[in-house]
Design a protein around this motif. Structure first.
Motif, PDB file in Angstrom:
ATOM      1  N   GLY A  51       9.998   4.317 -18.754  1.00  0.00           N
ATOM      2  CA  GLY A  51       9.110   3.707 -19.745  1.00  0.00           C
ATOM      3  C   GLY A  51       7.833   3.180 -19.125  1.00  0.00           C
ATOM      4  N   ALA A  52       7.959   2.562 -17.962  1.00  0.00           N
ATOM      5  CA  ALA A  52       6.781   2.027 -17.280  1.00  0.00           C
ATOM      6  C   ALA A  52       5.833   3.142 -16.840  1.00  0.00           C
ATOM      7  CB  ALA A  52       7.207   1.198 -16.074  1.00  0.00           C
ATOM      8  N   VAL A  53       6.388   4.229 -16.307  1.00  0.00           N
ATOM      9  CA  VAL A  53       5.557   5.358 -15.879  1.00  0.00           C
ATOM     10  C   VAL A  53       4.813   5.945 -17.077  1.00  0.00           C
ATOM     11  CG1 VAL A  53       5.645   7.747 -15.042  1.00  0.00           C
ATOM     12  CG2 VAL A  53       6.884   5.949 -13.835  1.00  0.00           C
ATOM     13  N   LEU A  54       5.525   6.144 -18.182  1.00  0.00           N
ATOM     14  CA  LEU A  54       4.880   6.713 -19.371  1.00  0.00           C
ATOM     15  C   LEU A  54       3.823   5.766 -19.942  1.00  0.00           C
ATOM     16  CD1 LEU A  54       7.926   8.391 -21.121  1.00  0.00           C
ATOM     17  CD2 LEU A  54       6.034   9.513 -19.954  1.00  0.00           C
ATOM     18  N   ALA A  55       4.130   4.488 -20.009  1.00  0.00           N
ATOM     19  CA  ALA A  55       3.162   3.524 -20.545  1.00  0.00           C
ATOM     20  C   ALA A  55       1.910   3.451 -19.675  1.00  0.00           C
ATOM     21  CB  ALA A  55       3.805   2.147 -20.660  1.00  0.00           C
ATOM     22  N   LEU A  56       2.093   3.403 -18.378  1.00  0.00           N
ATOM     23  CA  LEU A  56       0.928   3.351 -17.485  1.00  0.00           C
ATOM     24  C   LEU A  56       0.112   4.639 -17.567  1.00  0.00           C
ATOM     25  CD1 LEU A  56       2.402   1.598 -14.336  1.00  0.00           C
ATOM     26  CD2 LEU A  56       0.630   0.730 -15.867  1.00  0.00           C
TER      27      LEU A  56
END
Length: 65
Positions: A13-18
């Protein structure tokens, strides 16, 4: 302590959001598709995904009698 699956989900989720925030929607979309393809390939390599059943499902064949 959280489970390994929870940590992995948070990281994804963090990779996609960033990706979305830094480079925009289409890069986010490409990264999400690439991650999904990588997950499918990983399942095939581990033997956890039956390719013939997957092809049959996309071909409209039923898996049960």
């Amino acid at each position: 302590m959280t489970s390994s699956a929870t940590r992995t989900g948070i990281l994804i989720g963090a990779v996609l959001a960033l990706t979305w925030v830094i480079v925009g929607f289409w890069a986010f979309f490409f990264v999400a598709i690439a991650m999904a393809v990588g997950a499918v390939i990983g399942r095939i390599v581990e033997g956890k995904l039956d390719v013939s059943a997957l092809v049959g499902a996309f071909g409209g064949k039923r898996s049960s009698s």
